[in-house]
Design an enzyme around this catalytic site. Structure first.
Site, PDB file in Angstrom:
ATOM      1  N   GLY A 136       0.827  -1.198   0.000  1.00  0.00           N
ATOM      2  CA  GLY A 136       0.000   0.000   0.000  1.00  0.00           C
ATOM      3  C   GLY A 136       0.854   1.237   0.000  1.00  0.00           C
ATOM      4  N   ASP A 185     -11.356   6.063   5.204  1.00  0.00           N
ATOM      5  CA  ASP A 185     -11.079   5.263   4.004  1.00  0.00           C
ATOM      6  C   ASP A 185     -11.910   3.973   4.011  1.00  0.00           C
ATOM      7  OD1 ASP A 185      -9.890   4.919   1.541  1.00  0.00           O
ATOM      8  OD2 ASP A 185      -8.087   3.960   2.338  1.00  0.00           O
TER       9      ASP A 185
END
Length: 424
Positions: A161, A244
Site C-alpha cells: 500500500g 477510508d
C-alpha cells in the site's frame, strides 16, 4: 458476542461487551523505530505500547487547522495512534480468565501474569517470553519479527500500500500474523496484527476469493461494518474517523464475517466540547468513496465516513466497483446510476445479476438502497449517523430473515419511505 445479531437497543452496552468481530484486532505491536516517536510524551513520559505505533497509524495529518506544523503533526500523530490502538484493542476480547490457563494478562492494566514468565498470544496461547505487554498490547523485538517473516522474505509478501508492505508471519507458537512494515522520511515502524486469511470484500465480489457471496451474507457484512464504524465514532475514548471505508479495507473471516481494517488515513474527530464541528485537513481517501463536501471544503467530520459507507452499500448490492470506466457514460459512477434507478422505481435493475431476484432479495434491496440514498446526501447535515445506519440495517436483516422463512413481505413500516428524497 455475535455482533451481527446485536439489537439496536443494546448499543449503549457495546463499549462493555466489545465488538470483537467487526474491527480487525490490533493487540500486538513492535517497538517504534522512529526517534520522533520515542520522544517524551506530554503526560510526563508515560508511554503505552499503543503509542509505539507504525507510520500506518501515525501518518494522518496534524489535528489542527494547520497541516504544515511539524511539531503539531507529531504530537497529533501520537495522540491519534494512541486512541486508535486503544480502540482496536478494545475490540479484542480475551478468553474468560476463569476458563483459561494461569498465564493470563489483565485486560488493560498492563502486563500481569501468574506463575510463569511466558505470555499469552493474541489467540490466548502461551508464547515466548521475549514478548512484553503494555496496556493491553504485546510488544515484540525485531529479532522475533525477523524470524516470523524470515527476514521479510519477498515470498511472504501479501500486500502493498501507500504506507508500506504487509508480510505474512508465523510466531514461535504457530500463530499466524500480518506484519506491516512502513517507512517514511527515514523512519521505520512496524505493526503486527491478526492475520485474516480469507481476503477482502472486493475480492469476493469479483469472484477472486471463494464462492459467490449471496444476498444474506452481503447484508450481514453491511451490518458488521456499520457496527464497527459506529464503535469508532461513538464508543472510543476519543471518537475516530476512519476516512477510508471501502470494500478492499473490509477483510472477511472464514465464516464471512467482516472486519474493518487499514487505519492509515484515520483521524481523531473534532473536539465537540470546544465547539468545533469539523477538522480542516488535506483531503485523503479513495476515489469513488470520497465525500464530495469534504472534497470541496476540506472539512472532515464523521459524516464523511457515512458517505463512504453509502457507496459501500451500493457496491454490495450491485457488485460493481464505485467507478466503472468501461461502462457507458451514465453508468460509470455506480452510486449515481444506482440512485437514479432507485428514484425512478427501478431498483431491481441494480441488483447484482449473479444474485437471485427473489421477493426477499427485492425487499431488502429497496431498503438498502434507501439507506444508501440517505447516506449519499450532498450535505453532511442530511446524512444519518452511523449508529442510525446500524439500527436500520439490523431491522432490515431481521425482516429479511422473516421474509425468507415465510416468503411473504413484512408489515409495511409506518415511517415514510425516505426523509431525504431528492432529485439525482
Amino acid at each position: 458476542m455475535n455482533v451481527g445479531s446485536q439489537h439496536p437497543g443494546q448499543f449503549d452496552e457495546i463499549n462493555q461487551s466489545k465488538l470483537e468481530l467487526c474491527i480487525a484486532r490490533v493487540p500486538v505491536f513492535v517497538h517504534d523505530l522512529s526517534a520522533a516517536m520515542r520522544s517524551p510524551l506530554p503526560d510526563g513520559g508515560r508511554r503505552s505500547a499503543a503509542s509505539n505505533t507504525p507510520a500506518k497509524l501515525a501518518r494522518s495529518s496534524s489535528y489542527s487547522t494547520d497541516d504544515h506544523s511539524t511539531n503539531s503533526h507529531r504530537s497529533s500523530a501520537r495522540s491519534t495512534a494512541h486512541s486508535i490502538a486503544n480502540a482496536l484493542f478494545g475490540c479484542f476480547t480475551p478468553p474468560d480468565p476463569s476458563k483459561s490457563s494461569s498465564n493470563v494478562f489483565s485486560d488493560s492494566s498492563g502486563a500481569s501474569s501468574s506463575g510463569s514468565d511466558r505470555r499469552r498470544s493474541i489467540y490466548g496461547s502461551s508464547i515466548d517470553s521475549t514478548y512484553s505487554r503494555e496496556h493491553g498490547s504485546v510488544i515484540f523485538t525485531m529479532e522475533v519479527i525477523n524470524k516470523a517473516t524470515k527476514n521479510f522474505s519477498p515470498a511472504l509478501k501479501i500486500g502493498q500500500g501507500g504506507f508500506g508492505t504487509v508480510y505474512k508471519g508465523q510466531l514461535a507458537d504457530g500463530t499466524l500474523v500480518a506484519v506491516k512494515r512502513a517507512k517514511k522520511h527515514g523512519d521505520e515502524r512496524i505493526l503486527v496484527t491478526e492475520y485474516v486469511p480469507n481476503g477482502n470484500l472486493r475480492e469476493h465480489l469479483d469472484g477472486i476469493k471463494g464462492d459467490r457471496v449471496d444476498f444474506a451474507v452481503r447484508l450481514e457484512i453491511a451490518t458488521d461494518v456499520a457496527h464497527a464504524v459506529t464503535y469508532l465514532h461513538m464508543y472510543t475514548d476519543h471518537p475516530i474517523i476512519h476516512r477510508d471505508i471501502k470494500s478492499s479495507n473490509i477483510l472477511l473471516t472464514e465464516n464471512l464475517r467482516a472486519k474493518v481494517t487499514d487505519f492509515g488515513f484515520a483521524r481523531l474527530c473534532a473536539d465537540g466540547e470546544s465547539g468545533a464541528t469539523h477538522i480542516s485537513t488535506q483531503v485523503k481517501g479513495t476515489a469513488g468513496y470520497l465525500d464530495p463536501e469534504y472534497l470541496i471544503t476540506n472539512q472532515l467530520t464523521e459524516k464523511s465516513d457515512v458517505y463512504s459507507f453509502g457507496v459501500l452499500l451500493v457496491e454490495l448490492v450491485t457488485g460493481r466497483r464505485p467507478i466503472e470506466p468501461k461502462r457507458e457514460q451514465k453508468e460509470r459512477i455506480t452510486a449515481k446510476w444506482a440512485m437514479r434507478k432507485f428514484s425512478c422505481g427501478e431498483a431491481i435493475l441494480t441488483l447484482d445479476p449473479r444474485l437471485v431476484r427473489s421477493p426477499a432479495n427485492s425487499f431488502a434491496l429497496e431498503k438498502i438502497l434507501e439507506l444508501a440514498f440517505n447516506c449519499l446526501a450532498p450535505h453532511r447535515h442530511n446524512r444519518p449517523s452511523m449508529r442510525k445506519c446500524a439500527e436500520i440495517l439490523w431491522e432490515v436483516r431481521k425482516d429479511y430473515r422473516e421474509f425468507s422463512v415465510f416468503d411473504a413481505p413484512p408489515l409495511p413500516s409506518k415511517s415514510p419511505v425516505s426523509n431525504y428524497i431528492r432529485e439525482v
